[in-house]
Design a protein around this motif. Structure first.
Motif, short mmCIF file in Angstrom:
data_model
loop_
_atom_site.label_atom_id
_atom_site.label_comp_id
_atom_site.label_asym_id
_atom_site.label_seq_id
_atom_site.Cartn_x
_atom_site.Cartn_y
_atom_site.Cartn_z
N ILE A 253 0.83 -1.07 0.03
CA ILE A 253 0.00 -0.03 0.01
C ILE A 253 0.74 1.16 0.11
O ILE A 253 1.64 1.37 0.93
N PRO A 254 0.68 2.20 -0.87
CA PRO A 254 1.47 3.56 -0.86
C PRO A 254 0.89 4.24 -0.05
O PRO A 254 -0.45 4.49 0.02
N MET A 255 1.69 5.26 0.69
CA MET A 255 0.97 6.40 1.15
C MET A 255 2.02 7.50 1.54
O MET A 255 3.07 7.44 0.87
N HIS A 256 1.56 8.47 2.20
CA HIS A 256 2.57 9.68 2.36
C HIS A 256 2.62 10.46 1.05
O HIS A 256 3.88 10.83 0.61
N TYR A 257 1.45 10.23 0.05
CA TYR A 257 1.69 11.18 -1.25
C TYR A 257 0.23 11.68 -1.39
O TYR A 257 -0.62 11.49 -0.98
N SER A 258 0.37 13.01 -2.36
CA SER A 258 -0.69 13.63 -2.76
C SER A 258 -1.56 14.44 -1.65
O SER A 258 -2.49 15.03 -2.20
N THR A 259 -1.04 14.22 -0.42
CA THR A 259 -1.58 15.39 0.67
C THR A 259 -1.52 16.80 0.23
O THR A 259 -2.55 17.45 0.56
N PHE A 260 -0.43 17.00 -0.19
CA PHE A 260 0.08 18.60 -0.41
C PHE A 260 0.71 18.48 -1.97
O PHE A 260 1.14 17.47 -2.28
#
Ligand code: NI
Ligand code: MN
Length: 244
Positions: free
Chosen positions: A187-194
């Motif tokens: 699972i990818p995470m820590h992206y596209s939040t900002f």
């Protein structure tokens, strides 16, 4: 027993395993991607990977409401305890049998200063072995490091990896991480939040699935992945306490 993991946006993960709710890095207030609010989220335990505001998040408020125990490094544990929270301190390389499974803290290459400028110790990743023997690696915020090979040697069922770049591994290094870790699921995470960490996760998923045997699960904030244990795995795990 099944293992369910929900991504609530950015690095917020909610795990249900063994009848427990385990919340990771609950940054909800101020998180443009947050798919739940701090007053609604369930937690018996809260795991905090490092001191940055987008990971400590609403830990204090949620732990006060739920009575959850906060598990983190010793420096952050001291900071949380001073706010009246129940804590359990561990450190990198150390594992402990919690009611929800065996949790080991791993290396992570990043910073960890707490929001008020206090020393947050070293950042960590999380390696959870569930009561059924499933291995879940949640890398936390980190750059790529060669010792991911060692983590991969444990046999990873699911890896949750940052792909946002700028503050952590970007897509290219996260692909190299998958090659070292050899997880069954990612699972990818820590992206596209900002904007600064905006990434094309679908393109990354295609590349990972072309070049490795991992299955990538692109969750939208609020979506979950459930893994069923391999039959007999729990009995196998119980017979091999040293391995797990
Ligand atoms: Ni960080
Ligand atoms: Mn972060």
């Amino acid at each position: 027993m099944t293992f369910t993991i929900t991504w609530y946006g950015h690095a917020v993960l909610a795990i249900e395993t063994g009848g427990f709710h385990v919340l990771v890095d609950p940054y909800l207030i101020g998180n443009p991607a947050a798919a739940i609010t701090p007053d609604k989220v369930a937690a018996d335990f809260i795991l905090v990977t490092h001191g940055h505001g987008d990971h400590v998040g609403d830990t204090v408020e949620i732990a006060k409401r739920t009575g959850a125990t906060v598990i983190c490094n010793a420096e952050i544990s001291k900071w949380m305890a001073a706010k009246g929270l129940k804590t359990h301190a561990q450190h990198i390389g150390g594992g402990y049998h919690h009611p929800f499974g065996y949790l080991k803290l791993t290396l992570a290459l990043h910073g960890s200063m707490l929001p008020d400028g206090s020393n947050g110790g070293n950042p960590v990743g999380l390696l959870l072995t569930t009561l059924d023997g499933q291995k879940i690696y949640m890398a936390g915020d980190t750059g790529l490091f060669g010792d991911m090979h060692l983590i991969g040697e444990e046999g990873i069922d699911l890896a949750v990896l940052p792909i946002g770049d700028n503050y952590t591994m970007g897509p290219a290094d996260a692909l190299r991480a998958v090659k070292m870790l050899q997880p069954a699921h990612v699972i990818p995470m820590h992206y596209s939040t900002f904007d600064v960490i905006r990434q094309d996760a679908a393109a990354w998923a295609c590349q990972v699935e072309q070049e490795t045997s991992a299955k990538v699960h692109l969750l939208k904030p609020g979506e979950s992945l459930t893994l069923s244990p391999i039959p007999g795995m729990r009995e196998f795990a119980e017979k091999q306490p040293d391995r797990f």
